[in-house]
Scaffold this active site. Structure first.
Site, PDB file in Angstrom:
ATOM      1  N   HIS A 103       0.675  -1.194   0.037  1.00 30.87           N
ATOM      2  CA  HIS A 103      -0.026  -0.016   0.071  1.00 30.87           C
ATOM      3  C   HIS A 103       0.728   1.490  -0.009  1.00 30.87           C
ATOM      4  O   HIS A 103       0.581   2.111  -0.806  1.00 30.87           O
ATOM      5  CB  HIS A 103      -1.133   0.128   1.249  1.00 30.87           C
ATOM      6  CG  HIS A 103      -1.938   1.108   1.106  1.00 30.87           C
ATOM      7  ND1 HIS A 103      -2.794   1.184   0.054  1.00 30.87           N
ATOM      8  CD2 HIS A 103      -2.036   2.492   1.467  1.00 30.87           C
ATOM      9  CE1 HIS A 103      -3.813   2.517   0.046  1.00 30.87           C
ATOM     10  NE2 HIS A 103      -3.018   3.105   1.075  1.00 30.87           N
ATOM     11  N   ARG A 114     -10.155 -10.566 -11.061  1.00 30.07           N
ATOM     12  CA  ARG A 114      -8.869  -9.872 -11.853  1.00 30.07           C
ATOM     13  C   ARG A 114      -7.957 -11.220 -12.166  1.00 30.07           C
ATOM     14  O   ARG A 114      -8.128 -12.429 -11.592  1.00 30.07           O
ATOM     15  CB  ARG A 114      -8.254  -9.260 -10.563  1.00 30.07           C
ATOM     16  CG  ARG A 114      -8.153  -9.944  -9.540  1.00 30.07           C
ATOM     17  CD  ARG A 114      -7.562  -8.666  -8.302  1.00 30.07           C
ATOM     18  NE  ARG A 114      -6.493  -7.871  -8.544  1.00 30.07           N
ATOM     19  CZ  ARG A 114      -5.882  -7.316  -7.669  1.00 30.07           C
ATOM     20  NH1 ARG A 114      -6.121  -7.333  -6.396  1.00 30.07           N
ATOM     21  NH2 ARG A 114      -4.816  -6.545  -8.002  1.00 30.07           N
ATOM     22  N   ARG A 115      -6.746 -10.759 -12.774  1.00 29.57           N
ATOM     23  CA  ARG A 115      -5.903 -11.903 -13.040  1.00 29.57           C
ATOM     24  C   ARG A 115      -6.235 -13.008 -14.060  1.00 29.57           C
ATOM     25  O   ARG A 115      -5.405 -13.831 -14.091  1.00 29.57           O
ATOM     26  CB  ARG A 115      -5.254 -12.345 -11.685  1.00 29.57           C
ATOM     27  CG  ARG A 115      -4.720 -11.392 -10.500  1.00 29.57           C
ATOM     28  CD  ARG A 115      -4.094 -12.151  -9.605  1.00 29.57           C
ATOM     29  NE  ARG A 115      -3.525 -11.034  -8.397  1.00 29.57           N
ATOM     30  CZ  ARG A 115      -4.272 -10.927  -7.203  1.00 29.57           C
ATOM     31  NH1 ARG A 115      -5.591 -11.630  -7.155  1.00 29.57           N
ATOM     32  NH2 ARG A 115      -4.096 -10.055  -6.505  1.00 29.57           N
ATOM     33  N   HIS A 119      -8.921   0.213 -10.701  1.00 29.30           N
ATOM     34  CA  HIS A 119      -8.696   1.508  -9.716  1.00 29.30           C
ATOM     35  C   HIS A 119      -7.038   1.576  -9.999  1.00 29.30           C
ATOM     36  O   HIS A 119      -6.806   2.991 -10.106  1.00 29.30           O
ATOM     37  CB  HIS A 119      -9.004   0.958  -8.336  1.00 29.30           C
ATOM     38  CG  HIS A 119      -8.463   1.691  -7.513  1.00 29.30           C
ATOM     39  ND1 HIS A 119      -8.704   3.206  -7.271  1.00 29.30           N
ATOM     40  CD2 HIS A 119      -7.530   1.571  -6.408  1.00 29.30           C
ATOM     41  CE1 HIS A 119      -8.152   3.552  -6.347  1.00 29.30           C
ATOM     42  NE2 HIS A 119      -7.244   3.086  -5.762  1.00 29.30           N
ATOM     43  N   PHE A 120      -6.333   0.588 -10.029  1.00 33.13           N
ATOM     44  CA  PHE A 120      -5.099   0.843 -10.226  1.00 33.13           C
ATOM     45  C   PHE A 120      -4.726   1.509 -11.521  1.00 33.13           C
ATOM     46  O   PHE A 120      -3.434   2.527 -11.520  1.00 33.13           O
ATOM     47  CB  PHE A 120      -3.974  -0.497 -10.181  1.00 33.13           C
ATOM     48  CG  PHE A 120      -4.070  -1.149  -8.644  1.00 33.13           C
ATOM     49  CD1 PHE A 120      -3.931  -0.276  -7.658  1.00 33.13           C
ATOM     50  CD2 PHE A 120      -4.088  -2.561  -8.663  1.00 33.13           C
ATOM     51  CE1 PHE A 120      -3.764  -0.792  -6.466  1.00 33.13           C
ATOM     52  CE2 PHE A 120      -4.001  -3.037  -7.413  1.00 33.13           C
ATOM     53  CZ  PHE A 120      -3.979  -2.124  -6.287  1.00 33.13           C
ATOM     54  N   HIS A 121      -5.497   1.348 -12.443  1.00 34.58           N
ATOM     55  CA  HIS A 121      -5.088   1.907 -13.832  1.00 34.58           C
ATOM     56  C   HIS A 121      -5.471   3.396 -13.777  1.00 34.58           C
ATOM     57  O   HIS A 121      -5.254   4.366 -14.704  1.00 34.58           O
ATOM     58  CB  HIS A 121      -5.825   1.212 -14.926  1.00 34.58           C
ATOM     59  CG  HIS A 121      -5.106   0.036 -15.393  1.00 34.58           C
ATOM     60  ND1 HIS A 121      -5.201  -1.109 -14.785  1.00 34.58           N
ATOM     61  CD2 HIS A 121      -4.235  -0.141 -16.532  1.00 34.58           C
ATOM     62  CE1 HIS A 121      -4.410  -2.169 -15.563  1.00 34.58           C
ATOM     63  NE2 HIS A 121      -3.854  -1.561 -16.283  1.00 34.58           N
ATOM     64  N   TYR A 167       1.664   5.582  -2.554  1.00 36.58           N
ATOM     65  CA  TYR A 167       2.015   6.653  -2.351  1.00 36.58           C
ATOM     66  C   TYR A 167       3.767   6.885  -2.604  1.00 36.58           C
ATOM     67  O   TYR A 167       3.899   8.089  -2.698  1.00 36.58           O
ATOM     68  CB  TYR A 167       1.885   6.747  -0.602  1.00 36.58           C
ATOM     69  CG  TYR A 167       0.359   7.127  -0.419  1.00 36.58           C
ATOM     70  CD1 TYR A 167      -0.421   8.223  -0.664  1.00 36.58           C
ATOM     71  CD2 TYR A 167      -0.337   5.583  -0.152  1.00 36.58           C
ATOM     72  CE1 TYR A 167      -1.734   8.159  -0.676  1.00 36.58           C
ATOM     73  CE2 TYR A 167      -1.714   5.806   0.256  1.00 36.58           C
ATOM     74  CZ  TYR A 167      -2.376   6.915  -0.185  1.00 36.58           C
ATOM     75  OH  TYR A 167      -3.900   6.862  -0.103  1.00 36.58           O
TER      76      TYR A 167
END
Length: 550
Positions: free
Chosen positions: A223, A439-440, A374-376, A227
């Site tokens: 996580h 996912r994956r 979300h990550f993208h 950041y």
């Protein structure tokens, strides 16, 4: 704002550019793997030459999530320190080069094992998936290399403080140090998992591994990694963008405080990635969810600061009305336009992050392709568009060239292409995730169920988006190559903003590193000590990997 030098030293620039070259090579290779993934998931493409889907997935995640980001960030941080805290000493520069070669060799080792089909363990390399020992050794070299570079940065920053006792440190240098402290503390988790668990396990020195501890150590790192991606983008937003548009920094103190809060609240929160996992007391999960939501505070502070800067600039140009300032922003300048689009997209990205971290709503989207979407939006759009915007002035500044009107227009087009491509792909991922698409997973694993049939249109939309994004990658590579080797010679500014005259004085407590690092350590100990003791004491029978080495 205190600028020690007007231009990054040429030798420091070579160190920064070495990192940036590797980053953009990783962008091309990882992006190509991502394109092939989306084509496979559409059901209209079969991989040739026996290439495995999970090989591509691992290449894509490792090269873009770790290699591209880490190399670009460290290159940017070295350049920022050289610009604002003075030319790097020979020792600091040497530590940077040693770190670079450690990281490069480590990256080559991990990439080779993945391409040989010996490490298709995905970006998260969860046990019981096992990779070749060279994969874990390569990861170790990347982490150790980054530490060597980080200690060099700390040394350079400390030298500036000794030479300027009692002075407020340059804001960009302060932010660079916060970013590297976050990285060093966070990577302790992945280093422990790799060295104590995965490497002995893959070498056959132990028979089994404690999966819960390995996942907990990974997410202790995973996580704050987000950041580590974001803070250099925030550096550009707070310090560079005001100068680019001709404005001033709204508040030096607010910028520093937001970075301190990001440091404190981004690390002891890994359990919110493990909300569905047994073996962790719900009370500790709840504590870390609360700490996760605390990160919203510096995020809102950043949004307030940036839009206050934009409004002050617009008003100074004669803007009237509630949103009149919006029209006054320099939309034709790619150095502003690309990061600004990243800022806008961070609004829905942040909303998705709140859902991911929530106890109840996480149950709906956990382990679905929603999370990938979300990550993208975060790293692949907000962060990357800002990095592209940085590259448009940093590369010509270092190489002694200029961003021509033609390249600036191409960069505007590239930003639009990227936003359109991501709109297709990430939106489709979010909707497919709400329908339960995992996912994956490759298309071949879906089967012929009615539910899988619902996902097909979204998989096709992802393939369309992935194809558009790969065009965006080609465009940005054209620009980067031009700025590095072919653009006209000239002087390009390293834009460092000045603080507004009306801003409050920066309190020196923000410069007290002992206080903030001490609070960080305390939060980590509170959040993890008892849960870790519980995991070790109540490990399932046969979990030898970590526990037998304690």
């Amino acid at each position: 704002m205190m600028n020690t030098v007007s231009k990054v030293n040429s030798r420091d620039g070579k160190l920064a550019m070495a990192h940036i070259y590797v980053a953009f090579i990783a962008l091309f290779l990882g992006g190509f793997a991502g394109l092939l993934q989306t084509l496979v998931r559409s059901g209209e493409f079969t991989l040739p030459a026996g290439i495995g889907y999970y090989q591509l997935l691992t290449v894509h995640g490792v090269l873009l999530g770790l290699v591209l980001t880490t190399f670009f960030i460290i290159g940017f941080l070295f350049a920022s320190l050289s610009k604002t805290a003075g030319t790097l000493s020979d020792k600091v520069r040497l530590s940077g080069w040693i770190g670079f070669w450690f990281m490069t060799v480590g990256t080559s080792m991990t990439a080779t094992t993945i391409l040989l089909g010996k490490a298709s363990v995905l970006y998260t390399f969860y046990a019981p998936l096992m990779a070749h020992p060279a994969f874990y050794l390569g990861l170790t070299l990347v982490v150790v290399g980054s530490w060597i570079s980080g200690f060099g940065m700390f040394s350079h920053f400390g030298k500036w403080k000794k030479a300027n006792p009692g002075a407020v440190t340059p804001l960009l240098a302060f932010m660079a140090v916060i970013t590297m402290i976050l990285w060093l503390v966070a990577t302790l988790g992945v280093a422990a998992a790799v060295l104590i668990q995965f490497l002995p396990w893959s070498l056959g020195l132990v028979e089994t591994i404690d999966v819960l501890i390995s996942r907990t150590l990974f997410w202790y790192f995973g996580h704050p990694l987000v950041y580590f991606w974001l803070l250099p983008a925030y550096m550009a937003w707070y310090v560079v963008i005001p100068k680019v548009i001709g404005a001033k920094i709204f508040s030096d103190a607010l910028a520093r405080l937001s970075f301190v809060l990001f440091l404190l609240f981004s690390i002891p929160v890994g359990f919110h990635h493990q909300l569905t996992e047994p073996g962790i007391d719900p009370a500790w999960k709840f504590l870390q969810v609360v700490l996760t939501f605390m990160v919203i505070i510096p995020s809102l502070m950043t949004a307030f600061s940036m839009f206050a800067t934009f409004e002050m600039y617009g008003r100074s140009k004669g803007a009237t009305g509630l949103f009149g300032w919006f029209r006054k922003l320099p939309w034709g300048d790619a150095r502003f336009f690309a990061p600004f689009m990243g800022m806008l997209i961070f609004i829905p990205a942040g909303a998705g992050g709140v859902i991911n971290a929530s106890h109840q709503m996480n149950q709906v989207v956990h382990n679905t392709i929603w999370v990938t979407g979300h990550f993208h939006l975060t790293v692949a759009t907000t962060v990357l568009l800002t990095f592209f915007g940085i590259a448009y002035w940093l590369i010509p500044h270092i190489t002694g060239r200029v961003l021509t009107k033609a390249m600036n227009k191409l960069a505007i087009v590239q930003t639009i292409v990227w936003v359109v491509g991501m709109a297709f792909m990430s939106t489709a991922m979010h909707f497919a995730g709400l329908l339960g698409a995992p996912r994956r997973s490759s298309f071949s694993t879906y089967g012929d169920s009615a539910q899988a049939a619902e996902w097909i249109p979204y998989q096709i939309a992802q393939a369309i988006g992935g194809s558009i994004l790969f065009i965006g990658i080609i465009l940005v590579l054209v620009i980067v190559i031009n700025l590095a080797f072919f653009a006209p010679k000239g002087e390009t500014e390293f834009p460092v903003g000045e603080v507004a005259d009306t801003a409050e004085r920066t309190p020196m407590i923000l410069e007290n590193w002992k206080v903030w690092v001490g609070v960080l350590v305390a939060l980590i100990l509170i959040a993890y000590t008892i849960p870790f003791i519980d995991m070790i004491q109540n490990a399932p029978p046969g979990s030898k990997g970590f526990n037998n080495l304690l």
